[in-house]
Design a protein around this motif. Structure first.
Motif, PDB file in Angstrom:
ATOM      1  N   ARG A   1       0.843  -1.249  -0.147  1.00 17.29           N
ATOM      2  CA  ARG A   1      -0.080   0.067  -0.094  1.00 17.29           C
ATOM      3  C   ARG A   1       0.776   1.321  -0.091  1.00 17.29           C
ATOM      4  N   ARG A   2       0.767   2.086  -1.027  1.00 15.43           N
ATOM      5  CA  ARG A   2       1.394   3.323  -0.946  1.00 15.43           C
ATOM      6  C   ARG A   2       0.279   4.404  -0.408  1.00 15.43           C
ATOM      7  N   VAL A   3       0.960   5.674  -0.009  1.00 15.23           N
ATOM      8  CA  VAL A   3       0.368   6.618   0.673  1.00 15.23           C
ATOM      9  C   VAL A   3      -0.890   7.229   0.013  1.00 15.23           C
ATOM     10  N   SER A   4      -0.665   7.062  -1.461  1.00 18.55           N
ATOM     11  CA  SER A   4      -1.800   7.749  -2.296  1.00 18.55           C
ATOM     12  C   SER A   4      -2.838   6.882  -2.777  1.00 18.55           C
ATOM     13  N   ASP A   5      -2.842   5.501  -2.599  1.00 18.67           N
ATOM     14  CA  ASP A   5      -3.532   4.531  -2.866  1.00 18.67           C
ATOM     15  C   ASP A   5      -5.189   4.674  -2.175  1.00 18.67           C
ATOM     16  N   ASP A   6      -6.005   4.908  -3.135  1.00 18.42           N
ATOM     17  CA  ASP A   6      -7.511   5.125  -2.520  1.00 18.42           C
ATOM     18  C   ASP A   6      -7.958   3.634  -1.917  1.00 18.42           C
ATOM     19  N   VAL A   7      -7.627   3.364  -1.017  1.00 17.46           N
ATOM     20  CA  VAL A   7      -8.048   1.926  -0.356  1.00 17.46           C
ATOM     21  C   VAL A   7      -9.506   2.067   0.238  1.00 17.46           C
ATOM     22  N   THR A   8     -10.361   3.311   0.383  1.00 16.41           N
ATOM     23  CA  THR A   8     -11.433   3.411   0.636  1.00 16.41           C
ATOM     24  C   THR A   8     -12.221   2.820  -0.516  1.00 16.41           C
ATOM     25  N   ASP A   9     -12.084   3.321  -1.821  1.00 13.25           N
ATOM     26  CA  ASP A   9     -12.844   2.909  -2.854  1.00 13.25           C
ATOM     27  C   ASP A   9     -12.257   1.467  -3.290  1.00 13.25           C
ATOM     28  N   ILE A  10     -11.093   1.229  -3.181  1.00 12.79           N
ATOM     29  CA  ILE A  10     -10.676  -0.290  -3.558  1.00 12.79           C
ATOM     30  C   ILE A  10     -11.216  -1.284  -2.940  1.00 12.79           C
ATOM     31  N   ALA A  11     -11.253  -0.892  -1.407  1.00 18.10           N
ATOM     32  CA  ALA A  11     -11.770  -1.978  -0.329  1.00 18.10           C
ATOM     33  C   ALA A  11     -13.311  -2.007  -0.550  1.00 18.10           C
ATOM     34  N   ALA A  12     -13.965  -1.245  -1.076  1.00 16.55           N
ATOM     35  CA  ALA A  12     -15.628  -1.085  -1.309  1.00 16.55           C
ATOM     36  C   ALA A  12     -15.720  -1.876  -2.391  1.00 16.55           C
ATOM     37  N   GLN A  13     -15.065  -1.822  -3.491  1.00 17.15           N
ATOM     38  CA  GLN A  13     -15.220  -2.332  -4.673  1.00 17.15           C
ATOM     39  C   GLN A  13     -14.768  -3.901  -4.421  1.00 17.15           C
ATOM     40  N   ALA A  14     -14.044  -4.012  -3.721  1.00  9.34           N
ATOM     41  CA  ALA A  14     -13.444  -5.615  -3.551  1.00  9.34           C
ATOM     42  C   ALA A  14     -14.702  -6.233  -2.799  1.00  9.34           C
ATOM     43  N   VAL A  15     -15.301  -5.465  -1.636  1.00 17.85           N
ATOM     44  CA  VAL A  15     -16.335  -6.162  -0.886  1.00 17.85           C
ATOM     45  C   VAL A  15     -17.366  -6.615  -1.902  1.00 17.85           C
ATOM     46  N   VAL A  16     -17.624  -5.872  -2.924  1.00 10.87           N
ATOM     47  CA  VAL A  16     -18.981  -6.155  -3.710  1.00 10.87           C
ATOM     48  C   VAL A  16     -18.330  -6.860  -4.898  1.00 10.87           C
ATOM     49  N   GLY A  17     -17.064  -7.523  -4.758  1.00 12.80           N
ATOM     50  CA  GLY A  17     -16.910  -8.647  -5.693  1.00 12.80           C
ATOM     51  C   GLY A  17     -15.999  -8.533  -6.774  1.00 12.80           C
ATOM     52  N   VAL A  18     -15.271  -7.108  -7.234  1.00 17.19           N
ATOM     53  CA  VAL A  18     -14.797  -6.836  -8.332  1.00 17.19           C
ATOM     54  C   VAL A  18     -13.392  -7.533  -8.683  1.00 17.19           C
ATOM     55  N   LEU A  19     -12.943  -8.278  -7.508  1.00 16.14           N
ATOM     56  CA  LEU A  19     -11.643  -9.133  -7.695  1.00 16.14           C
ATOM     57  C   LEU A  19     -12.212 -10.249  -8.195  1.00 16.14           C
ATOM     58  N   ASN A  20     -13.345 -10.733  -8.576  1.00 12.56           N
ATOM     59  CA  ASN A  20     -13.982 -11.796  -9.342  1.00 12.56           C
ATOM     60  C   ASN A  20     -14.335 -11.249 -10.693  1.00 12.56           C
ATOM     61  N   PRO A  21     -13.626 -11.624 -11.896  1.00  7.01           N
ATOM     62  CA  PRO A  21     -13.995 -10.985 -13.098  1.00  7.01           C
ATOM     63  C   PRO A  21     -15.456 -10.996 -13.262  1.00  7.01           C
ATOM     64  N   ALA A  22     -16.404 -11.839 -13.118  1.00  9.82           N
ATOM     65  CA  ALA A  22     -17.841 -11.953 -13.369  1.00  9.82           C
ATOM     66  C   ALA A  22     -18.447 -10.774 -12.754  1.00  9.82           C
ATOM     67  N   PHE A  23     -18.023  -9.934 -11.714  1.00  9.12           N
ATOM     68  CA  PHE A  23     -18.553  -8.801 -11.006  1.00  9.12           C
ATOM     69  C   PHE A  23     -17.737  -7.708 -11.440  1.00  9.12           C
ATOM     70  N   ASN A  24     -16.681  -7.592 -12.158  1.00  9.66           N
ATOM     71  CA  ASN A  24     -15.904  -6.571 -12.203  1.00  9.66           C
ATOM     72  C   ASN A  24     -16.720  -5.609 -13.447  1.00  9.66           C
ATOM     73  N   SER A  25     -18.121  -5.108 -13.174  1.00 10.92           N
ATOM     74  CA  SER A  25     -18.764  -4.315 -14.001  1.00 10.92           C
ATOM     75  C   SER A  25     -19.689  -3.239 -13.190  1.00 10.92           C
ATOM     76  N   PHE A  26     -20.325  -2.491 -14.099  1.00  9.85           N
ATOM     77  CA  PHE A  26     -21.139  -1.459 -13.549  1.00  9.85           C
ATOM     78  C   PHE A  26     -22.289  -2.088 -12.835  1.00  9.85           C
ATOM     79  N   PRO A  27     -22.808  -1.792 -11.535  1.00 12.86           N
ATOM     80  CA  PRO A  27     -22.395  -0.595 -10.749  1.00 12.86           C
ATOM     81  C   PRO A  27     -21.185  -1.227  -9.671  1.00 12.86           C
ATOM     82  N   ASN A  28     -20.950  -2.418  -9.715  1.00  9.90           N
ATOM     83  CA  ASN A  28     -20.020  -2.775  -8.587  1.00  9.90           C
ATOM     84  C   ASN A  28     -18.635  -2.083  -8.795  1.00  9.90           C
ATOM     85  N   ASN A  29     -18.106  -1.936  -9.891  1.00  9.66           N
ATOM     86  CA  ASN A  29     -17.000  -1.102 -10.097  1.00  9.66           C
ATOM     87  C   ASN A  29     -16.987   0.387 -10.132  1.00  9.66           C
ATOM     88  N   ARG A  30     -17.916   0.813  -9.825  1.00  9.61           N
ATOM     89  CA  ARG A  30     -18.234   2.234  -9.633  1.00  9.61           C
ATOM     90  C   ARG A  30     -18.531   2.755  -8.140  1.00  9.61           C
TER      91      ARG A  30
END
Length: 546
Positions: A465-494
């Motif tokens: 983790r770097r100081v500039s990484d937006d971990v709030t948004d990254i974590a939010a999107q990870a929780v709703v599944g964007v690390l799974n390619p099948a869920f890496n789409s709108f609205p999950n990735n927004r």
């Protein structure tokens, strides 16, 4: 280990109904500043954020940063916010995939009161201020009343540092009979950088703070002191029961952003409620070879390139106050852990309030006892329910031991894509560690992405983790599944909070964080207020008056 059935006891329907009435999507506080009941009462031991990344200007080194003591108001004298001499601050590294530390860096602080008769911790002005001609007896005219402005941490120019802290750095390698204890302080006197009181007392704070960067030899540098909090988030909306701002969303749905807003790197669409606050920071930069199992650098495809990191704070197990007022307390030699942080996600977003203190005081190697929170995250189900299924989420279990690269697996196992070279025998137990592939070099500033790994910038979170990484948004999107390619789409990735950048520009060299905000010139950005988070201020790289 908890099984999946324990979630049936949680009032999902009641919580979801409330969210539906608000019409807002819940985001997350990915590295919040009071995440557990215990540390809400013990802020000095509260870890706000933990960072580990390959140094921007030297790919042979790693920088680790431990931030503690949240939401420090820069103007809050007279003592400001020193480190706690009773707290043991530690950075820990696992380099053999067992989730148990193999290398520990310890930091201990000592406070000296150099001006015991002065009412404030820091004082100074110009070349000093003397008593005027009408000074009453027994103080004669011409007597020095106010020392010179503070321009140094030691020697001439440091006379006004009434409360001064020094610290030591100790490296511990191995355990048991093979344990090595190495004093990295190297007979130097290391001073923590004090809070930025203001321009009269500290007329060149940038220069003063720079003096707090020490070369310990052997390629090791260290810094400790009060700095601008590098974290950014819409805290106010988060804690008003996820009451995110409809006006900040380009699609009219609070918490779901248009593509151009989601991709924005240096523009905020909601207020950064951490803007203008300081935090206490300990940073160290050291050769990668000091951290790896075999003392060598490795390429990104080799398992030994990957280390697991986390930070802890600990206190003496017992404390007996002195009978005499002002006397020194008696402290036990044994310590008890108060807090730990690896990923800016697990404790804050996934662990239930009833288990947060137990999690904080436990060890990563024992995280199997908390596995249920990762197998089927409640927050993901809240989002799914709040939108009546419009935001789909993966079917649990979200972590599959047979396939540790699936969905949330890379956050708790040594697995691809962070560790593409790890074999099944090297994935380790389930554990909250911030894993860093030291073979992946730094990303140039021009190509660096706040969404890091999710935006193709593999040098950032969850690869370290770097100081500039937006971990709030990254974590939010990870929780709703964007690390799974099948869920890496709108609205999950927004899904996002609308805060995309810090109010202060970071440094591109060690210690990377911006130095502390001025107490005399301090200000904060309120919800809906223009100023520190608008495009003009971002273009000049800092808030007005800071």
């Amino acid at each position: 280990m908890k099984d999946l059935h324990h979630y049936s006891r949680w009032p999902l329907t009641m919580f979801a109904s409330a969210l539906l009435l608000m019409g807002g999507i819940p985001s997350v506080e990915a590295a919040n500043h009071r995440e557990a009941p215990l540390t809400a009462l013990d802020t000095k031991a509260d870890i706000t954020d933990w960072y580990a990344f390959v140094s921007y200007n030297d790919p042979s080194k790693v920088t680790m940063i431990l931030n503690v003591d949240p939401l420090l108001e820069p103007s809050n004298g007279p003592n400001y916010f020193p480190f706690d001499p009773e707290v043991l601050y530690e950075m820990k590294v696992d380099n053999n995939f067992d989730a148990d530390e193999d290398i520990t860096l310890q930091f201990r602080f000592k406070t000296e009161n150099r001006l015991p008769g002065v009412f404030t911790g820091f004082v100074g002005a110009g070349t000093g201020i003397v008593a005027p001609a009408n000074s009453p007896n027994p103080v004669a005219a011409g007597t020095l009343i106010v020392p010179p402005a503070i321009t140094a941490l030691d020697g001439p120019g440091s006379e006004g540092l009434g409360l001064r802290q020094s610290y030591t750095v100790t490296l511990i390698k191995g355990k048991g009979a093979n344990r090595q204890v190495i004093d990295l302080t190297n007979q130097q006197k290391l001073y923590a950088v004090p809070s930025n009181v203001g321009p009269r007392t500290m007329p060149n704070y940038q220069n003063l703070a720079s003096q707090g960067i020490y070369d310990l030899g052997g390629g090791v540098s260290v810094f400790a002191g009060t700095v601008d909090d590098p974290f950014y988030i819409d805290l106010g909306a988060t804690f008003d029961t996820f009451n995110f701002r409809a006006g900040a969303s380009g699609v009219g749905v609070p918490g779901v952003f248009a593509e151009n807003q989601n991709d924005a790197e240096n523009q905020n669409f909601a207020s950064d409620d951490v803007a203008g606050y300081n935090v206490n920071s300990i940073a160290i930069e050291l050769p990668i070879a000091m951290l790896t199992q075999d003392g060598k650098q490795h390429s990104a495809g080799e398992a030994l390139a990957v280390v697991g990191t986390y930070a802890t704070t600990s206190r003496p197990r017992t404390k007996a106050y002195a009978d005499k007022p002002g006397g020194k307390p008696k402290l036990a030699n044994a310590y008890v852990q108060i807090q730990r942080m690896g990923n800016p996600l697990i404790n804050e977003v996934l662990i239930g309030t009833g288990d947060k203190d137990r999690f904080s005081m436990s060890e990563p190697k024992d995280d199997a006892g908390f596995a249920g929170y990762v197998l089927d995250p409640l927050l993901a189900r809240v989002v799914n329910a709040a939108y009546g299924g419009a935001v789909p989420i993966p079917t649990p279990p979200r972590v599959n031991p047979a396939n540790p690269s699936f969905d949330l697996g890379p956050l708790v196992f040594y697995a691809a894509p962070i560790c593409p070279g790890c074999s099944p025998s090297q994935r380790g137990p389930i554990a909250d560690l911030l894993r860093l592939n030291t073979g992946i070099g730094p990303t140039a500033l021009s190509a660096r992405k706040r969404m890091a790994f999710l935006a193709g910038d593999t040098a950032g979170f969850p690869n370290g983790r770097r100081v500039s990484d937006d971990v709030t948004d990254i974590a939010a999107q990870a929780v709703v599944g964007v690390l799974n390619p099948a869920f890496n789409s709108f609205p999950n990735n927004r899904v996002a909070d609308g805060v995309n950048t810090n109010d202060r520009s970071y440094q591109e060299v060690f210690p990377y964080v911006a130095f502390a905000n001025s107490g005399r010139q301090s200000r904060h950005v309120d919800p809906g207020e223009a100023g520190c988070f608008d495009a003009v201020s971002l273009a000049v790289g800092s808030c007005p008056n800071n």
